[in-house]
Each structure stands twice: as structure tokens, then as C-alpha cells.
Design a protein around this motif. Structure first.
Motif, PDB file in Angstrom:
ATOM      1  N   LEU A  61      -2.259   4.596  55.452  1.00  0.00           N
ATOM      2  CA  LEU A  61      -2.479   3.567  56.348  1.00  0.00           C
ATOM      3  C   LEU A  61      -2.657   3.913  57.789  1.00  0.00           C
ATOM      4  O   LEU A  61      -3.315   3.310  58.627  1.00  0.00           O
ATOM      5  N   HIS A  62      -1.616   4.835  58.221  1.00  0.00           N
ATOM      6  CA  HIS A  62      -1.441   5.185  59.320  1.00  0.00           C
ATOM      7  C   HIS A  62      -2.545   5.804  60.214  1.00  0.00           C
ATOM      8  O   HIS A  62      -2.655   5.745  61.555  1.00  0.00           O
ATOM      9  N   LYS A  63      -3.436   6.357  59.240  1.00  0.00           N
ATOM     10  CA  LYS A  63      -4.499   7.346  59.944  1.00  0.00           C
ATOM     11  C   LYS A  63      -5.391   6.361  60.691  1.00  0.00           C
ATOM     12  O   LYS A  63      -6.153   6.593  61.465  1.00  0.00           O
ATOM     13  N   LEU A  64      -5.423   4.976  60.163  1.00  0.00           N
ATOM     14  CA  LEU A  64      -6.210   3.882  60.463  1.00  0.00           C
ATOM     15  C   LEU A  64      -6.220   3.722  62.099  1.00  0.00           C
ATOM     16  O   LEU A  64      -7.059   3.322  62.850  1.00  0.00           O
ATOM     17  N   VAL A  65      -4.891   3.729  62.343  1.00  0.00           N
ATOM     18  CA  VAL A  65      -4.564   3.629  63.964  1.00  0.00           C
ATOM     19  C   VAL A  65      -5.324   4.322  64.885  1.00  0.00           C
ATOM     20  O   VAL A  65      -5.919   3.986  65.943  1.00  0.00           O
ATOM     21  N   PHE A  66      -5.594   5.707  64.773  1.00  0.00           N
ATOM     22  CA  PHE A  66      -6.103   6.391  65.468  1.00  0.00           C
ATOM     23  C   PHE A  66      -7.508   6.870  65.173  1.00  0.00           C
ATOM     24  O   PHE A  66      -8.096   7.674  65.640  1.00  0.00           O
ATOM     25  N   MET A  67      -8.184   6.065  64.254  1.00  0.00           N
ATOM     26  CA  MET A  67      -9.619   5.927  63.978  1.00  0.00           C
ATOM     27  C   MET A  67     -10.139   5.064  64.664  1.00  0.00           C
ATOM     28  O   MET A  67      -9.697   4.177  65.036  1.00  0.00           O
ATOM     29  N   LEU A 134       2.935   0.285  65.450  1.00  0.00           N
ATOM     30  CA  LEU A 134       1.857   1.052  64.975  1.00  0.00           C
ATOM     31  C   LEU A 134       1.580   0.823  63.486  1.00  0.00           C
ATOM     32  O   LEU A 134       0.492   0.809  62.910  1.00  0.00           O
ATOM     33  N   HIS A 135       2.764   0.513  62.868  1.00  0.00           N
ATOM     34  CA  HIS A 135       2.780   0.208  61.326  1.00  0.00           C
ATOM     35  C   HIS A 135       2.233  -0.893  61.053  1.00  0.00           C
ATOM     36  O   HIS A 135       1.219  -1.187  60.181  1.00  0.00           O
ATOM     37  N   GLU A 136       2.400  -2.134  61.837  1.00  0.00           N
ATOM     38  CA  GLU A 136       2.002  -3.370  61.740  1.00  0.00           C
ATOM     39  C   GLU A 136       0.322  -3.388  62.243  1.00  0.00           C
ATOM     40  O   GLU A 136      -0.309  -4.059  61.413  1.00  0.00           O
ATOM     41  N   LEU A 137      -0.008  -2.850  63.226  1.00  0.00           N
ATOM     42  CA  LEU A 137      -1.437  -2.418  63.544  1.00  0.00           C
ATOM     43  C   LEU A 137      -2.307  -1.752  62.247  1.00  0.00           C
ATOM     44  O   LEU A 137      -3.384  -2.242  61.897  1.00  0.00           O
ATOM     45  N   SER A 138      -1.597  -0.867  61.748  1.00  0.00           N
ATOM     46  CA  SER A 138      -2.324  -0.040  60.528  1.00  0.00           C
ATOM     47  C   SER A 138      -2.385  -1.024  59.274  1.00  0.00           C
ATOM     48  O   SER A 138      -3.524  -1.004  58.810  1.00  0.00           O
ATOM     49  N   VAL A 139      -1.322  -1.610  59.172  1.00  0.00           N
ATOM     50  CA  VAL A 139      -1.456  -2.788  58.012  1.00  0.00           C
ATOM     51  C   VAL A 139      -2.506  -3.854  58.182  1.00  0.00           C
ATOM     52  O   VAL A 139      -3.110  -4.231  57.330  1.00  0.00           O
ATOM     53  N   GLU A 164     -10.574   2.577  32.615  1.00  0.00           N
ATOM     54  CA  GLU A 164     -11.117   1.687  33.462  1.00  0.00           C
ATOM     55  C   GLU A 164      -9.790   1.001  34.553  1.00  0.00           C
ATOM     56  O   GLU A 164      -9.021   0.581  33.844  1.00  0.00           O
ATOM     57  N   LEU A 165     -10.197   1.299  35.637  1.00  0.00           N
ATOM     58  CA  LEU A 165      -9.245   0.911  36.658  1.00  0.00           C
ATOM     59  C   LEU A 165      -9.540  -0.281  37.512  1.00  0.00           C
ATOM     60  O   LEU A 165     -10.720  -0.231  37.995  1.00  0.00           O
ATOM     61  N   VAL A 166      -8.392  -1.063  37.999  1.00  0.00           N
ATOM     62  CA  VAL A 166      -8.736  -2.390  38.945  1.00  0.00           C
ATOM     63  C   VAL A 166      -8.214  -1.745  40.381  1.00  0.00           C
ATOM     64  O   VAL A 166      -7.214  -1.035  40.106  1.00  0.00           O
ATOM     65  N   LEU A 167      -9.224  -1.836  41.121  1.00  0.00           N
ATOM     66  CA  LEU A 167      -8.773  -0.996  42.519  1.00  0.00           C
ATOM     67  C   LEU A 167      -8.182  -2.135  43.673  1.00  0.00           C
ATOM     68  O   LEU A 167      -8.744  -3.250  43.718  1.00  0.00           O
ATOM     69  N   CYS A 168      -7.269  -1.962  44.167  1.00  0.00           N
ATOM     70  CA  CYS A 168      -6.659  -2.634  45.315  1.00  0.00           C
ATOM     71  C   CYS A 168      -7.541  -2.586  46.538  1.00  0.00           C
ATOM     72  O   CYS A 168      -8.158  -1.421  46.796  1.00  0.00           O
ATOM     73  N   ASP A 169      -7.835  -3.809  47.084  1.00  0.00           N
ATOM     74  CA  ASP A 169      -8.625  -3.798  48.208  1.00  0.00           C
ATOM     75  C   ASP A 169      -8.034  -3.462  49.512  1.00  0.00           C
ATOM     76  O   ASP A 169      -8.860  -3.338  50.790  1.00  0.00           O
ATOM     77  N   LEU A 170      -6.654  -3.208  49.655  1.00  0.00           N
ATOM     78  CA  LEU A 170      -5.879  -2.844  50.812  1.00  0.00           C
ATOM     79  C   LEU A 170      -5.583  -1.616  50.970  1.00  0.00           C
ATOM     80  O   LEU A 170      -5.048  -1.027  52.160  1.00  0.00           O
ATOM     81  N   CYS A 171      -5.155  -0.861  49.724  1.00  0.00           N
ATOM     82  CA  CYS A 171      -4.616   0.369  49.702  1.00  0.00           C
ATOM     83  C   CYS A 171      -5.339   1.182  48.497  1.00  0.00           C
ATOM     84  O   CYS A 171      -6.242   0.650  47.994  1.00  0.00           O
ATOM     85  N   PRO A 172      -5.022   2.653  48.437  1.00  0.00           N
ATOM     86  CA  PRO A 172      -5.961   3.553  47.619  1.00  0.00           C
ATOM     87  C   PRO A 172      -5.450   3.121  46.089  1.00  0.00           C
ATOM     88  O   PRO A 172      -6.165   3.982  45.275  1.00  0.00           O
ATOM     89  N   CYS A 192      -2.755  -5.383  45.466  1.00  0.00           N
ATOM     90  CA  CYS A 192      -1.653  -4.895  44.395  1.00  0.00           C
ATOM     91  C   CYS A 192      -0.240  -5.586  44.914  1.00  0.00           C
ATOM     92  O   CYS A 192      -0.169  -5.967  45.868  1.00  0.00           O
ATOM     93  N   ARG A 193       0.848  -5.752  44.066  1.00  0.00           N
ATOM     94  CA  ARG A 193       1.920  -6.151  44.514  1.00  0.00           C
ATOM     95  C   ARG A 193       2.477  -5.513  45.398  1.00  0.00           C
ATOM     96  O   ARG A 193       3.400  -6.184  46.169  1.00  0.00           O
ATOM     97  N   TYR A 194       2.451  -4.202  45.392  1.00  0.00           N
ATOM     98  CA  TYR A 194       2.818  -3.365  46.574  1.00  0.00           C
ATOM     99  C   TYR A 194       2.450  -3.967  48.115  1.00  0.00           C
ATOM    100  O   TYR A 194       2.996  -4.236  49.191  1.00  0.00           O
ATOM    101  N   CYS A 195       1.088  -4.031  48.004  1.00  0.00           N
ATOM    102  CA  CYS A 195       0.488  -4.649  49.261  1.00  0.00           C
ATOM    103  C   CYS A 195       0.911  -6.017  49.613  1.00  0.00           C
ATOM    104  O   CYS A 195       0.942  -6.347  50.765  1.00  0.00           O
ATOM    105  N   GLN A 196       0.845  -7.141  48.674  1.00  0.00           N
ATOM    106  CA  GLN A 196       1.523  -8.320  48.570  1.00  0.00           C
ATOM    107  C   GLN A 196       2.876  -8.210  49.536  1.00  0.00           C
ATOM    108  O   GLN A 196       3.076  -9.102  50.155  1.00  0.00           O
ATOM    109  N   THR A 197       3.764  -7.415  48.923  1.00  0.00           N
ATOM    110  CA  THR A 197       5.128  -7.301  49.378  1.00  0.00           C
ATOM    111  C   THR A 197       5.211  -6.824  50.786  1.00  0.00           C
ATOM    112  O   THR A 197       5.880  -7.379  51.662  1.00  0.00           O
ATOM    113  N   MET A 198       4.250  -5.857  51.291  1.00  0.00           N
ATOM    114  CA  MET A 198       4.130  -5.335  52.440  1.00  0.00           C
ATOM    115  C   MET A 198       3.831  -6.478  53.241  1.00  0.00           C
ATOM    116  O   MET A 198       4.335  -6.457  54.675  1.00  0.00           O
ATOM    117  N   HIS A 199       2.747  -7.015  53.146  1.00  0.00           N
ATOM    118  CA  HIS A 199       2.114  -8.046  53.943  1.00  0.00           C
ATOM    119  C   HIS A 199       3.209  -9.214  54.297  1.00  0.00           C
ATOM    120  O   HIS A 199       2.912  -9.745  55.221  1.00  0.00           O
TER     121      HIS A 199
END
Length: 523
Positions: A61-67, A134-139, A164-172, A192-199
Motif C-alpha cells: 500500500l505504502h508504495k503508492l504514496v511515492f508512485m 502517509l498511511h491514510e493517503l496510501s489507503v 479459483e480465487l476471488v480477488l480483492c479490489d483494494l489489496c493484493p 475483503c474483510r481486512y480492507c473493510q476493517t482498515m477503511h
């Protein structure tokens, strides 16, 4: 399963191992911050407390800040703890320019230099000038950025098997339908539930002490401010600027009084060697002058005239300005409706009275409507306020800054910072008009008053930094043209101006400025 040993020998071994790590990480920090880090980390270990851990999710996630140039070079960043800034830096070259060592470092190194290497959560504690970590920005960036197929995991994050996998649209992350507890394959975007909790957790960031102290304003979309480049960014100092205005050398005597002692003019703010002043026949000083010192007759005259303008208080607009306002035939409510109660006034924060400071505080509020409050310097000082009140900002001296204000019935409607750098040039770093008074000619009236003042002082050039949005107004309506810093220094050697990243330096001569400014009242 291992055994946690509490004997003195093992404890001493752990202590010195921690000592080695912290000393290595903090090798560029102050001794005090190193000791603080050692003591803090030792307490955490002795109590069995876990220190921070950077997860794979965080790293991606954090790589996005400096991209993709999300943070433009020069963006002010601060490491915050309990609402207090610990260290200031600037975004630069996919890293952070650290003000404690004057080098570009990684966020983790920046955290170490702030004396908090043991936290190991730099993105959670590094904030922009408008209160975004920077964490909030990356999220937030991850929300707005659809992951490519090849960026997702190939194995289920729960059972670690393929299929066969279901892919999260916010994380890998990827999941089997059953492992994710889904009754069917979701349509459209799925989180995914991890991203829902994080947001959900990030929704409360505006109530964070660090966010508020860093400049977060309730009701303002701070992320959009960053993405739309609506934040003020201090340009890093130009190493070519500075030094004696006569010999161009930057060397100086650190103590005593000698030919290499440097004096700074209290009007143009240029630097001079005492010896160079004598060699050029400008001044022959035997000791450091007490009080204000001016380099030439022009600066003495300008300073005296400005003191006279300050002493007059609120003034009527010049007749030339009033004549054009009266001829304004606009159908909408405009400046001419308030002409009887319209006044302009010049303030200087350094010498302001208690009553004056009330007007300056209102001026700060008007500027904050248009400019995001920016925090800078190692002490985390807010720039706009320092400029209006004419104070020091880190290593920048704003004591020579004036504030021109236009009022209607004692209400501040338009504001401009002004600094007159001798007879050669003046600058307008910030200008703003109260939102409900915009588009009605109030700033044009104030600008005409400023032009009238500069012309009376025989100032030759006027410069200002303009954003892309403001450039057409300055160039088409007021006749400004682009100028480089090198060209400016050819016109006015030795001057130091306020400049911001993402802005273009504009210039025009003062001789015909008043006619242009007043002419815009009728447009």
C-alpha cells in the motif's frame, strides 16, 4: 515452544543488542534522541510489549504514496507524536529530505531520525501539512486505483492453496469463495474483510490528535487537496542565493567585529561584509550598529515613508481608483456600492499594536480560506501566520513583511502580503479575497492601492508566485510575464523572495502598474 528467560545475563545481552541496533539506526540523530529511543525500547522489551511491525499489506500500500508523482517534490512532511511535531522534512526523489541531516532518507530512516525507530510504523506518524498521514493517503489511493490482475496473490490468503480465487479490489489478497465465507461470487468491486476493517478505522482519522495538530480541517477533503495540488509547498532553499551583495562571497566572521562581519539591511534584507561596505565607499563602521541599519539612502527613504503610511492608519482609496470605480457600470452588486465605507490600510506585524493584531488575525482567516495552512521548519511553525505577523520561520526572516488590507465597515475583505526589498523590487507572496466578496473588484482596488504605494516609493519591479489557475489573471489582466530566478537576480542582485513549489514566478515593472490595476476595475 521456547522459554522466555528472565535472568540478568540474558537481559543484559538483550539490552546491548538493542543498544547496537538503535545506535546504528540513529547514527545521524542527536545523542538525546538516541538515549530516549534506547530507554523506550528497553522498557517495551522488559514489559514484554511488542514493538511495531510492518506487514506485507502495508509495504504494498505504502508504495503508492511515492508512485506517479502523488506527492510533488517539496511537499512538507512532519513526524507527529501525541499532537507534537518531532521532525520536519520534504518529499524528494521518492523519499524524504530530512532537515536534521540534510539528506534524502526513507520513511523508516526519517522515523529513526525523529527518535522513534522502535515504532516501526513511519507511514502512520508522518503527516502532510493539511493533516493527512502517509498511511491514510496510501489507503485512499488504493481505493481509487484498480489493481492489475498480475498484482494479486496466486494463493488463497486463508488456506494458502491455489484454485479459483476471488480477488480483492483494494489489496493484493485473493480468496476461495468458501474461505471468504461468500455464498456466491460477488459482482462488481469486492473488498475483503481486512480492507473493510482498515477503511472503517481510517474514517475516524479526522479525530486523531496528530491529524488535527498537523493541520486537518473538519469538513475539508484533505485528500482532494493533495491530489488537486491545493496545498502550499515551500520550495527548498536555492544554494545560489545569499552572500554579500557586493562581493558575492558567502564567507563570514562567526564572532567579533571584523571586515568579514556580515550586516543585513533592515529594508532590502541584502547581506553585506563590513569590509566591502568600506571598500565601495558605502559605509565605514567601527562597531556593530545598534537598532535598525540601512545600506543606502534609498532604503532609508523607503523605510521612513513606510513608517509614515503605517502611522496614518485606515485611508481612503486614491482619487484615481475611486474615479474608475464610480464609472463601473456592472449590473451586479460591486465595490461601488460600498465606496463610502471602503478603506485600505498597511500593517507591519513586527510593530503591530494589540488592536492591529486583531486585524492581522482576520487577515490570516481570509488567507486560510484560499490557502491550506502549511507547517514548516524544525519547530513546526505555521507559515501563513508567520508571514502576516512578520515573524521568523525556521531560518527565514519575515520581520520585513507588511500586510495590506482592504476593509468595508471595518470588515476585512481583501488581503495581500507585501515586502519591499529596497528600490529594486517588491514581492506579493500571498493574496486573497473573502469568498463572499470575490469577483466584485475588491482585490483590484487593493492591488491599485499597492501599486500607488510602490510607485510613490520609486520601486522598480514587482514579483509574485502564481499557481497555474491564477496565471491567466495576472498575465492577461495585470500585464505580468514569466521570469526565471536567474533573470530576477540579474534585475535585483542579492534579494531573497518567498517561493513555492508548483508555482511560476511572474514579474512586471511598477512604473505603469497603477494604470493597469485601476483599469481592471471597469472589466
Amino acid at each position: 515452544m521456547g522459554i522466555f528467560c528472565t535472568c540478568d545475563i540474558c537481559y543484559i545481552k538483550k539490552y546491548f543488542f538493542i543498544l547496537f541496533l538503535v545506535l546504528y539506526i540513529n547514527r545521524l540523530s542527536s545523542p538525546e534522541s538516541v538515549l530516549d529511543s534506547i530507554e523506550s525500547t528497553s522498557r517495551d522489551i522488559s514489559r514484554g510489549k511488542k514493538v511495531g511491525k510492518i506487514t506485507r499489506k502495508d509495504v504494498r500500500l505504502h508504495k503508492l504514496v511515492f508512485m506517479e508523482d502523488i506527492l510533488p517534490e517539496g511537499t512538507m512532511l512532519r513526524y507527529m507524536v501525541n499532537g507534537n511535531p518531532q521532525l520536519v522534512g520534504y518529499a524528494k526523489d521518492s523519499g524524504i529530505y530530512c532537515t536534521c541531516c540534510n539528506e534524502v532518507v526513507s520513511p523508516s530512516q526519517f522515523e529513526a531520525h525523529a527518535g522513534h525507530a522502535q515504532r516501526r510504523k513511519p507511514y502512520n506518524y508522518i503527516y502532510t501539512s493539511n493533516g493527512v498521514s502517509l498511511h491514510e493517503l496510501s489507503v485512499t489511493l488504493s481505493k481509487r486505483r484498480k489493481l492489475l490482475d498480475n498484482e494479486n496473490d496466486d494463493l488463497c490468503s486463508i488456506c494458502k492453496d491455489a484454485g479459483e480465487l476471488v480477488l480483492c479490489d483494494l489489496c493484493p489478497r485473493a480468496f476461495h469463495q468458501a474461505c471468504a465465507g461468500l455464498s456466491s461470487v460477488p459482482e462488481g468491486d469486492w473488498h475483503c474483510r481486512y480492507c473493510q476493517t482498515m477503511h472503517q478505522r481510517e474514517n475516524y482519522v479526522a479525530y486523531n490528535d496528530n491529524a488535527r495538530a498537523a493541520g486537518r480541517v473538519p469538513g475539508v477533503d484533505a485528500i482532494d487537496q493533495i491530489l488537486k495540488r491545493c496545498i502550499l509547498i515551500v520550495k527548498l532553499p536555492d544554494s545560489r542565493v545569499g552572500g554579500c551583495a557586493l562581493c558575492r562571497s558567502k564567507d563570514y566572521a562567526k564572532s567579533g567585529f571584523s571586515p568579514r562581519t556580515v550586516l543585513i539591511c533592515d529594508q532590502c534584507e541584502k547581506e553585506y561584509h563590513v569590509g566591502c561596505l568600506k571598500n565601495h565607499g558605502w559605509d565605514e563602521l567601527k562597531e556593530k550598529p545598534l537598532g535598525d541599519w540601512f545600506c543606502c539612502a534609498d532604503c532609508i527613504s523607503i523605510h521612513s515613508s513606510l513608517q509614515d503610511v503605517l502611522s496614518r492608519g485606515a485611508q481612503d482609496l486614491p482619487d484615481m481608483v475611486l474615479d474608475v470605480i464610480k464609472r463601473n457600470d456592472g449590473k451586479e452588486r460591486s465595490i461601488r456600492d460600498a465606496i463610502v465605507n471602503l478603506k485600505w490600510r498597511l500593517f507591519r506585524g513586527k510593530t503591530a499594536s494589540a488592536t492591529d493584531k486583531l486585524f492581522l488575525s482576520r487577515a490570516v482567516s481570509v488567507l486560510h480560506e484560499s490557502f491550506d495552512p502549511i507547517i514548516g521548519g524544525k519547530k513546526g511553525v505555521e507559515l501563513v501566520t508567520q508571514m502576516v505577523f512578520g515573524r521568523w520561520w525556521d531560518q527565514m526572516d519575515f520581520e520585513g513583511m507588511y500586510c495590506a488590507i482592504l476593509t468595508v465597515d471595518s470588515s476585512v475583505v481583501s488581503v495581500s502580503n507585501l515586502r519591499i526589498l529596497g528600490s529594486e523590487a517588491a514581492e506579493l507572496p500571498l493574496v486573497a479575497t473573502k469568498k463572499e466578496f470575490q469577483g466584485q473588484g475588491y482585490f483590484a482596488a487593493l492591488f491599485a492601492c499597492i501599486g500607488h504605494l510602490l510607485a510613490s516609493l520609486n520601486v522598480k519591479h514587482l514579483v509574485l508566485p502564481a499557481t497555474d489557475e491564477a496565471q491567466p489573471m495576472w498575465t492577461q489582466r495585470y500585464g505580468f510575464t514569466k521570469i526565471t530566478m536567474d533573470q530576477l537576480h540579474e534585475l535585483a542582485q542579492g534579494i531573497k523572495i518567498v517561493d513555492f513549489e508548483g508555482t511560476t514566478l511572474l514579474h512586471r515593472t511598477v512604473s505603469d502598474l497603477l494604470l493597469t490595476a485601476v483599469g481592471n476595475q471597469a472589466s
